[in-house]
Scaffold this motif. Structure first.
Motif, PDB file in Angstrom:
ATOM      1  N   SER A   1      -1.151  -6.754  -1.267  1.00 59.28           N
ATOM      2  CA  SER A   1      -0.526  -7.559  -0.207  1.00 59.28           C
ATOM      3  C   SER A   1      -1.331  -8.833  -0.011  1.00 59.28           C
ATOM      4  CB  SER A   1      -0.466  -6.777   1.110  1.00 59.28           C
ATOM      5  OG  SER A   1       0.012  -5.469   0.906  1.00 59.28           O
TER       6      SER A   1
ATOM      7  N   GLY B   1       0.809  -1.218   0.000  1.00 59.80           N
ATOM      8  CA  GLY B   1       0.000   0.000   0.000  1.00 59.80           C
ATOM      9  C   GLY B   1       0.840   1.264   0.000  1.00 59.80           C
TER      10      GLY B   1
ATOM     11  N   GLY C   1      -7.452   6.703   2.513  1.00 54.86           N
ATOM     12  CA  GLY C   1      -6.573   5.567   2.245  1.00 54.86           C
ATOM     13  C   GLY C   1      -5.599   5.361   3.389  1.00 54.86           C
TER      14      GLY C   1
ATOM     15  N   GLU D   1      -4.604   4.328   6.875  1.00 55.23           N
ATOM     16  CA  GLU D   1      -5.331   3.227   7.526  1.00 55.23           C
ATOM     17  C   GLU D   1      -6.244   3.625   8.681  1.00 55.23           C
ATOM     18  OE1 GLU D   1      -2.212   0.496   8.438  1.00 55.23           O
ATOM     19  OE2 GLU D   1      -1.360   1.729  10.021  1.00 55.23           O
TER      20      GLU D   1
ATOM     21  N   LYS E   1       2.935  -7.825  10.985  1.00 51.57           N
ATOM     22  CA  LYS E   1       1.605  -7.250  11.237  1.00 51.57           C
ATOM     23  C   LYS E   1       0.612  -8.357  11.605  1.00 51.57           C
ATOM     24  CE  LYS E   1       0.186  -3.802   8.563  1.00 51.57           C
ATOM     25  NZ  LYS E   1      -0.390  -3.030   7.437  1.00 51.57           N
TER      26      LYS E   1
ATOM     27  N   ASN F   1      -7.578  -2.519   2.239  1.00 53.42           N
ATOM     28  CA  ASN F   1      -7.506  -1.133   1.801  1.00 53.42           C
ATOM     29  C   ASN F   1      -7.504  -1.088   0.267  1.00 53.42           C
ATOM     30  OD1 ASN F   1      -6.858   1.521   1.282  1.00 53.42           O
ATOM     31  ND2 ASN F   1      -5.319   1.667   2.909  1.00 53.42           N
TER      32      ASN F   1
ATOM     33  N   GLU G   1      -6.964   3.007  -3.111  1.00 51.93           N
ATOM     34  CA  GLU G   1      -6.099   3.298  -4.271  1.00 51.93           C
ATOM     35  C   GLU G   1      -6.179   4.733  -4.780  1.00 51.93           C
ATOM     36  OE1 GLU G   1      -6.245   0.826  -7.999  1.00 51.93           O
ATOM     37  OE2 GLU G   1      -4.180   0.437  -7.410  1.00 51.93           O
TER      38      GLU G   1
ATOM     39  N   ASN H   1      -4.538  -4.425   5.315  1.00 49.06           N
ATOM     40  CA  ASN H   1      -3.542  -4.546   4.246  1.00 49.06           C
ATOM     41  C   ASN H   1      -4.110  -4.039   2.931  1.00 49.06           C
ATOM     42  OD1 ASN H   1      -2.204  -7.498   5.647  1.00 49.06           O
ATOM     43  ND2 ASN H   1      -0.948  -5.775   5.029  1.00 49.06           N
ATOM     44  N   ASN H   2      -3.186  -3.695   2.066  1.00 47.89           N
ATOM     45  CA  ASN H   2      -3.527  -3.296   0.705  1.00 47.89           C
ATOM     46  C   ASN H   2      -4.004  -4.521  -0.114  1.00 47.89           C
ATOM     47  OD1 ASN H   2      -1.911  -3.021  -2.265  1.00 47.89           O
ATOM     48  ND2 ASN H   2      -3.261  -1.358  -1.672  1.00 47.89           N
TER      49      ASN H   2
HETATM   50  C1  LIG Z   1      -2.456   9.904   2.985  1.00 46.04           C
HETATM   51  C2  LIG Z   1      -2.292   8.428   2.860  1.00 46.04           C
HETATM   52  C3  LIG Z   1      -3.011   7.748   1.881  1.00 46.04           C
HETATM   53  C4  LIG Z   1      -2.893   6.367   1.766  1.00 46.04           C
HETATM   54  N1  LIG Z   1      -3.602   5.730   0.789  1.00 46.04           N
HETATM   55  C5  LIG Z   1      -3.532   4.383   0.691  1.00 46.04           C
HETATM   56  C6  LIG Z   1      -4.304   3.695  -0.289  1.00 46.04           C
HETATM   57  O1  LIG Z   1      -5.040   4.297  -1.076  1.00 46.04           O
HETATM   58  N2  LIG Z   1      -4.199   2.347  -0.331  1.00 46.04           N
HETATM   59  C7  LIG Z   1      -3.390   1.643   0.532  1.00 46.04           C
HETATM   60  O2  LIG Z   1      -3.352   0.424   0.464  1.00 46.04           O
HETATM   61  N3  LIG Z   1      -2.643   2.272   1.452  1.00 46.04           N
HETATM   62  C8  LIG Z   1      -2.708   3.608   1.557  1.00 46.04           C
HETATM   63  N4  LIG Z   1      -1.961   4.244   2.524  1.00 46.04           N
HETATM   64  C9  LIG Z   1      -1.144   3.422   3.431  1.00 46.04           C
HETATM   65  C10 LIG Z   1      -1.979   2.892   4.594  1.00 46.04           C
HETATM   66  O3  LIG Z   1      -1.996   3.850   5.626  1.00 46.04           O
HETATM   67  C11 LIG Z   1      -1.405   1.596   5.177  1.00 46.04           C
HETATM   68  O4  LIG Z   1      -0.048   1.719   5.323  1.00 46.04           O
HETATM   69  C12 LIG Z   1      -1.707   0.378   4.320  1.00 46.04           C
HETATM   70  O5  LIG Z   1      -3.090   0.238   4.119  1.00 46.04           O
HETATM   71  C13 LIG Z   1      -1.206  -0.864   5.011  1.00 46.04           C
HETATM   72  O6  LIG Z   1      -1.319  -1.984   4.159  1.00 46.04           O
HETATM   73  P1  LIG Z   1      -0.017  -2.721   3.588  1.00 46.04           P
HETATM   74  O7  LIG Z   1       0.850  -3.013   4.766  1.00 46.04           O
HETATM   75  O8  LIG Z   1      -0.540  -3.937   2.946  1.00 46.04           O
HETATM   76  O9  LIG Z   1       0.614  -1.766   2.635  1.00 46.04           O
HETATM   77  C14 LIG Z   1      -2.047   5.646   2.640  1.00 46.04           C
HETATM   78  C15 LIG Z   1      -1.305   6.345   3.608  1.00 46.04           C
HETATM   79  C16 LIG Z   1      -1.423   7.713   3.706  1.00 46.04           C
HETATM   80  C17 LIG Z   1      -0.637   8.422   4.742  1.00 46.04           C
END
Ligand SMILES: Cc1cc2nc3c(=O)[nH]c(=O)nc-3n(C[C@H](O)[C@H](O)[C@H](O)COP(=O)(O)O)c2cc1C
Ligand code: SF4
Length: 517
Positions: A309, A152, A269, A271, A161, A178, A181, A305-306
């Motif tokens: 992931s 993500g 987005g 978390e 995690k 999540n 996107e 998680n994204n």
């Molecule tokens: C402003 C902002 C926007 C974000 N947008 C997304 C998003 O659209 N999709 C996403 O998966 N993570 C996004 N993230 C990251 C999430 O906070 C988070 O790290 C993620 O969902 C964790 O999943 P992962 O460990 O599988 O990456 C964003 C973070 C920030 C600070």
């Protein structure tokens, strides 16, 4: 019966895939030929969409980009397995596709995303079945050994995690996907949800049995109506087939999954803000700690998680951690679905092992700009990612290599700009984007971003340029070190990289642009 594959992916539909499908049916009826049209996801070569495939004794032969007026001649070529100006040969042999290492996207564009049977026939649920034969600590060991890091943006190790949530003591735990996107130039989550939704369902189900959760949510941005429809259809099909609900796949586990549609904010987005939104409130960032893994959705331990992931998990379980970890470089293991966008000739989804250089991605795989002008800058990792000039094109696609050059790979989006780009305008855009999307909780981001826009405007008007550049730098430091989340904290990356690598654009009247015109 002639079997024809027409993508239903939103990118293909946007350039006429639905109309091509209808015309194929009409043409077949005129010929009195029985055909079966299977609506698939996209193979990810955007410039060839709508790309249509037909089954032949040699395999699936592709044609593209197909317009409605091409259909009559195309149909004849398909019927005769003969030549056609749009014929691309066997789909799997198209060099752009063949060069990839498709682990997560192996089935995308291949299978019918509404059919669990087709998913099963292409290796689906093998990972889940293996997971059922393991204990939760053994599954965690596999995920950890695969080296998978969150796709993500933050790149946090997925195994750690999951272990935190597995170790937490609670009456209820949640799995949240999540799918917001929001990054510029990214579309991989959408493509998976539209093209291979069961891989996401399977990945989330494996997470659920690992940590002891029985309920999951997929939070999809409202701008993705096709993905929402595809996910809902896939969830219903999985429920009917016994892959969701009580006693999944004949096991003792139960897992329910629901789609929730976002309301259109980039910060949703993030978390914790996403969790607020899921709970029915405005998307305001929560202070951490507590981490969502300890206190997440409705105050319960939550794996968030994204899409990518979760979608990597079935392969890891089915083929083993080593099969995944064997790809990549350094601490970036496995593959990354890279998205090539912006002013680029061959835009699309390119899944490859970590380690390929930015230059190869942009010049060789992407084929340079669509306008044919020289590439001047690329922004990697979404609106909070740095702008890299050509001089940094030797940077390998790897979390640490990008960080070492004050950049990030984020969700794997690359947006290309040619030599007409005004980088001061891009820096202004970064501040402006932050000002518009800020959740407003902390001062450096809420106020700093607006002051940033004003200061860049002064620089562009030629007002006390060097003093105002110092103000920009100062603002960036305050935002970087004083913001609560990465929206305010990372906005300095695009701003400072533009300043560092393209200093000549900051000042009155962009003379370079006038010269180019
Ligand atoms: C402003 C902002 C926007 C974000 N947008 C997304 C998003 O659209 N999709 C996403 O998966 N993570 C996004 N993230 C990251 C999430 O906070 C988070 O790290 C993620 O969902 C964790 O999943 P992962 O460990 O599988 O990456 C964003 C973070 C920030 C600070
Ligand atoms: S940095 Fe911005 S988006 Fe993040 S919490 Fe602070 S005000 Fe909200």
């Amino acid at each position: 019966m002639m079997r024809i594959y027409v993508p239903r992916d939103a990118a293909a539909v946007a350039v006429g895939a639905d109309e091509v499908g209808v015309e194929l049916e009409r043409t077949a009826a005129r010929h009195g030929t029985a055909i079966e049209i299977i609506r698939t996801g996209s193979r990810g070569m955007c410039w060839l969409e709508p790309m249509v495939e037909v089954t032949t004794p040699q395999g699936r032969v592709a044609f593209g980009p197909v317009g409605v007026s091409d259909v009559p001649s195309l149909f004849e070529a398909m019927s005769a397995n003969g030549p056609h100006p749009l014929r691309l040969g066997l789909a799997e042999e198209i060099p752009w596709l063949k060069r990839q290492t498709r682990l997560t996207f192996a089935r995308c564009g291949v299978i019918d995303p509404r059919s669990v049977e087709d998913y099963r026939a292409h290796g689906g649920y093998k990972g889940f079945e293996r997971a059922l034969s393991l204990t939760p600590p053994q599954i965690l060991a596999e995920v950890t050994a695969s080296g998978l890091r969150g796709r993500g943006g933050a790149g946090f190790p997925t195994g750690i995690k999951w272990k935190t949530v597995a170790d937490a003591n609670a009456d209820r735990k949640y799995i949240v996907c999540n799918a917001d996107e929001g990054d510029s130039g990214t579309f991989a989550d959408r493509m998976i949800m539209e093209g291979d939704p069961f891989v996401l369902i399977e990945g989330m189900t494996i997470a659920a049995i690992t940590v002891g959760a029985s309920k999951g949510y997929i939070y999809i941005r409202s701008e993705y109506p096709h993905a929402v429809e595809a996910m809902n259809a896939a969830i219903a099909a999985a429920e009917r087939a016994g892959w969701l609900g009580a006693r999944i796949g004949g096991s003792a586990h139960s897992f329910d999954l629901e789609v929730r549609v976002g309301a259109g904010a980039y910060v949703c987005g993030e978390e914790t803000s996403l969790l607020e939104s899921l709970e029915g409130r405005r998307g305001l960032v929560r202070a951490k700690p507590p981490l969502p893994a300890h206190k997440g959705l409705f105050g319960k331990p939550t794996v968030i998680n994204n899409v990518l992931s979760f979608a990597a998990i079935p392969f890891i379980l089915a083929e083993g951690a080593k099969a995944y970890a064997d790809f990549g470089m350094g601490r970036s293991r496995g593959t990354m679905p890279i998205q090539l966008a912006g002013n680029i000739r061959h835009g699309g989804l390119f899944e490859t092992a970590f380690g390929v250089t930015l230059g190869v991605l942009v010049d060789d795989i992407g084929g340079g700009t669509l306008t044919g002008r020289p590439v001047r800058a690329v922004q990697v990792g979404g609106p909070l990612g740095a702008y890299f000039p050509r001089a940094l094109f030797d940077t390998p696609f790897d979390y640490e290599a990008f960080a070492a050059r004050d950049g990030l790979i984020g969700h794997g989006g690359i947006v290309v700009f040619d030599d007409t780009v005004d980088m001061a305008k891009q820096a202004r855009f970064a501040f402006g984007f932050c000002a518009v999307e800020s959740c407003g909780k902390c001062t450096p981001c809420r106020i700093g971003s607006t002051r940033g826009v004003e200061t860049i405007d002064k620089i562009r008007r030629g007002e006390r340029v060097s003093e105002n550049l110092a103000v920009v730098e100062d603002l960036c430091n305050t935002m970087k070190f004083g913001s609560l989340c990465a929206l305010g904290g990372f906005t300095p990356y695009p701003v400072m990289s533009a300043l560092k690598h393209f200093r000549e654009d900051f000042g009155p009247a962009p003379t370079r642009l006038q010269a180019a015109e």
